[in-house]
Design a protein around this motif. Structure first.
Motif, mmCIF file in Angstrom:
data_model
loop_
_atom_site.group_PDB
_atom_site.id
_atom_site.type_symbol
_atom_site.label_atom_id
_atom_site.label_comp_id
_atom_site.label_asym_id
_atom_site.label_seq_id
_atom_site.Cartn_x
_atom_site.Cartn_y
_atom_site.Cartn_z
ATOM 1 N N ALA A 130 0.829 -1.213 0.000
ATOM 2 C CA ALA A 130 0.000 0.000 0.000
ATOM 3 C C ALA A 130 0.858 1.256 0.000
ATOM 4 O O ALA A 130 0.483 2.272 -0.592
ATOM 5 N N CYS A 131 2.013 1.190 0.650
ATOM 6 C CA CYS A 131 2.882 2.370 0.726
ATOM 7 C C CYS A 131 3.597 2.646 -0.588
ATOM 8 O O CYS A 131 4.102 3.752 -0.792
ATOM 9 N N THR A 132 3.673 1.667 -1.462
ATOM 10 C CA THR A 132 4.349 1.855 -2.745
ATOM 11 C C THR A 132 3.366 2.108 -3.881
ATOM 12 O O THR A 132 3.793 2.392 -5.004
ATOM 13 N N ARG A 133 2.068 2.045 -3.590
ATOM 14 C CA ARG A 133 1.037 2.294 -4.610
ATOM 15 C C ARG A 133 0.263 3.554 -4.252
ATOM 16 O O ARG A 133 -0.565 3.542 -3.337
ATOM 17 N N PRO A 134 0.524 4.651 -4.942
ATOM 18 C CA PRO A 134 -0.169 5.901 -4.611
ATOM 19 C C PRO A 134 -1.687 5.791 -4.636
ATOM 20 O O PRO A 134 -2.372 6.468 -3.859
ATOM 21 N N ASP A 135 -2.236 4.940 -5.517
ATOM 22 C CA ASP A 135 -3.691 4.819 -5.604
ATOM 23 C C ASP A 135 -4.280 4.163 -4.356
ATOM 24 O O ASP A 135 -5.451 4.380 -4.030
ATOM 25 N N VAL A 136 -3.482 3.371 -3.647
ATOM 26 C CA VAL A 136 -3.936 2.749 -2.398
ATOM 27 C C VAL A 136 -3.535 3.602 -1.205
ATOM 28 O O VAL A 136 -4.304 3.749 -0.243
ATOM 29 N N PHE A 137 -2.346 4.177 -1.263
ATOM 30 C CA PHE A 137 -1.834 4.970 -0.145
ATOM 31 C C PHE A 137 -2.757 6.130 0.198
ATOM 32 O O PHE A 137 -2.837 6.540 1.364
ATOM 33 N N VAL A 138 -3.469 6.647 -0.777
ATOM 34 C CA VAL A 138 -4.345 7.792 -0.542
ATOM 35 C C VAL A 138 -5.468 7.444 0.439
ATOM 36 O O VAL A 138 -6.087 8.336 1.027
ATOM 37 N N HIS A 139 -5.711 6.144 0.670
ATOM 38 C CA HIS A 139 -6.749 5.713 1.616
ATOM 39 C C HIS A 139 -6.168 5.343 2.977
ATOM 40 O O HIS A 139 -6.896 4.885 3.851
ATOM 41 N N LEU A 140 -4.874 5.571 3.144
ATOM 42 C CA LEU A 140 -4.196 5.196 4.384
ATOM 43 C C LEU A 140 -4.011 6.441 5.245
ATOM 44 O O LEU A 140 -3.307 7.371 4.867
ATOM 45 N N ASN A 141 -4.659 6.469 6.410
ATOM 46 C CA ASN A 141 -4.557 7.629 7.293
ATOM 47 C C ASN A 141 -4.653 7.192 8.754
ATOM 48 O O ASN A 141 -4.549 5.999 9.055
#
Length: 563
Positions: A335-346
């Motif tokens: 998730a940390c290497t995929r910007p499209d997934v990272f945007v949902h990580l908070n």
């Protein structure tokens, strides 16, 4: 949205008219200042007369009329920062510390543009263009896009769950900005060259590269542009100006204003023929106060013992569930290497992890421990207990550990310290407890205690950061901060050292506090270090003789965590 009539200024200062609560006017002083500034820096790009206005606690109303800026701020990547607390988990200690990376980023963008406009007004010969101001402000706005959950805490968690990826939030910020631009090509007026310039303003440029550019004069833009958001020389930049003032205000300490640094600075050519932003010498103590405030904030706020305890608990919790937890179908390293997934990580990850734990099958080996650890965080019962800290004498440790010239402790050294303290604790415990209780002592040092180091400094490790700042004396000469004249002025306030390293120990099991504290004291004595400064409660809970397991995570006594 707020519509401005007349000149479309980027910054509007509102002043309530005395005796008339409905009267809103610009102060005369502010009007005079704005008259010297050309029409809105972004008007020529987008001809947009409907600026987006945001009211900030520190700076009042900030108006953004550039379409590219507004499009970036409205993107999911930028809006995500509303769900990232600036100070991670510090709100567990300082109840008002709920400000976010969003607020900080808007503030940094505002200060970056304000600094550029002041230089543009005071030194027209610099030929600072409207586009230059836009690029610097975008760098300020986007410099923290890539932070993970709980801000800097995530930087320490990720290496524990994956050794395969190299990750830092600056590089991730650049990736997310690229994703924003790719998704809004029609609305964001940035070329590939512009993006490269913004990237270099956000990242730390390697020293050899800056030296080469200085020698060959190959900077794409004026050199001082690159030091406004992220000053790789002295650390005096708008990022620091904003977060020190904002964090101090939200934690109740009250932040100093550093507006004079922006208003009175000038770009000068130094003795090495390099252009730098310089400050009048009468602002020397203001500059020193900035770096001293950084030290104090790290000492009192950022490394508070309860804050650190909760950080370590969250880290242990995420490590326990990392093999099974996913977000949008991706495990955390991916998730940390995929910007499209990272945007949902908070920061909401803690609630997601809690729900995930309760949905794990009962035969999962980590479920019970993860559930109990999650409940300890949520209920604040049985938090990791701070055993205090000892300020290290690095010269003595250097002789014992054969440290290099930099006297730097590595993770390997900390693991050795932890193992030694674990053995001390076990020896002390087994000399008191007998039978089944003695045999139930935790087998893994990581289950019992956490040994870490905290390094406090003024911003440049053991060096004085003021030495890297340039000043203009009364004879209009440029003096570097290490000049004798500067040193003489600071002689009454200079500390003996600009950095100190502390070793800090946390006990993870409440009923083991007395034994871990004794072990820490013994380690300090053996290594000829200061006795730990500790407020740990020695009345630790007694183990239950019927449980047969004195470090159970499910039967904890409530302890006072804030003294």
């Amino acid at each position: 949205m707020t519509n401005l009539k007349g000149a479309d200024f980027n910054v509007c200062t509102k002043k309530m008219k005395k005796g008339n609560q409905n009267g809103v006017i610009l102060s005369n002083n502010r009007k005079r200042k704005l008259e010297h500034v050309s029409v809105n820096v972004y008007t020529d790009f987008n001809n947009n007369r409907n600026p987006k206005c945001i009211t900030d606690m520190l700076y009042g109303e900030i108006c953004l009329s550039n379409m590219s800026i507004k499009c970036i701020m409205d993107s999911p990547e930028f809006q995500r920062m509303k769900y990232l607390k600036q100070l991670g988990v510090s709100h567990h200690v300082f109840m008002n510390a709920n400000h976010t990376r969003f607020e900080h980023s808007v503030g940094v963008g505002y200060l970056a543009r304000k600094w550029m406009l002041n230089l543009q007004r005071n030194q027209p010969e610099l030929n600072i263009t409207e586009k230059d101001c836009m690029l610097v402000q975008i760098a300020g706005l986007c410099h923290d896009l890539g932070h993970g959950p709980f801000s800097h805490v995530w930087d320490n968690i990720l290496p524990r769950i994956s050794n395969d990826i190299e990750w830092n939030h600056e590089d991730n910020s650049v990736k997310l900005l690229q994703q924003i631009v790719d998704a809004n090509k029609d609305d964001i007026n940035l070329s590939n060259e512009d993006l490269l310039i913004i990237t270099e303003m956000i990242r730390d440029l390697p020293k050899h590269e800056t030296e080469e550019r200085d020698l060959q004069g190959t900077w794409t833009k004026r050199r001082f542009f690159y030091l406004i958001v992220n000053n790789f020389e002295s650390g005096l930049d708008v990022d620091k100006l904003d977060y020190l003032r904002r964090d101090a205000n939200y934690t109740g300490l009250g932040g100093n204003k550093y507006d004079k640094l922006l208003e009175r600075s000038r770009v000068m050519r130094c003795d090495d023929h390099v252009e730098r932003i310089c400050f009048p010498i009468d602002l020397l103590f203001t500059v020193f106060d900035l770096f001293q405030t950084r030290f104090k904030m790290h000492d009192k706020i950022y490394t508070h013992k309860v804050t650190k305890a909760i950080e370590y608990m969250i880290g242990d919790l995420i490590v326990l569930v990392a093999d099974t937890f996913t977000i949008r179908g991706a495990k955390l390293p991916e998730a940390c290497t995929r910007p499209d997934v990272f945007v949902h990580l908070n920061d909401n990850i803690l609630d997601l992890v809690g729900e995930h734990i309760y949905n794990l099958p009962d035969n999962n080996k980590n479920k019970t421990r993860a559930r109990d650890l999650y409940e300890r965080i949520r209920s604040r019962k049985g938090l990791y207990k701070d055993m205090g800290h000892s300020t290290l004498d690095m010269d003595r440790l250097k002789e014992r550990l054969h440290l290099g010239k930099d006297k730097k402790l590595t993770e390997k050294h900390l693991n050795i310290f932890q193992r030694v303290m674990y053995e001390y604790t076990k020896e002390s415990y087994e000399s008191v407890e007998k039978g089944a209780l003695a045999n139930s002592f935790p087998q893994d040092p990581d289950d019992l205690l956490k040994v870490t180091t905290v390094t406090l400094h003024y911003g440049k490790k053991s060096k004085n950061p003021v030495d890297m700042v340039y000043f203009i004396n009364n004879r209009n000469q440029v003096l570097k901060g290490d000049h004798e004249e500067i040193r003489m002025r600071l002689r009454s306030v200079r500390p003996e050292a600009f950095m100190e390293t502390r070793i800090q120990v946390f006990c993870k099991i409440p009923c083991q506090i007395r034994y871990v504290l004794d072990a820490f004291r013994k380690w300090c004595e053996d290594n000829k270090q200061m006795a730990p400064v500790s407020q740990a409660v020695l009345r630790s809970p007694s183990p239950s003789p019927t449980s047969g397991n004195n470090y159970s995570y499910s039967d904890l006594h409530e302890l006072s965590d804030i003294e």
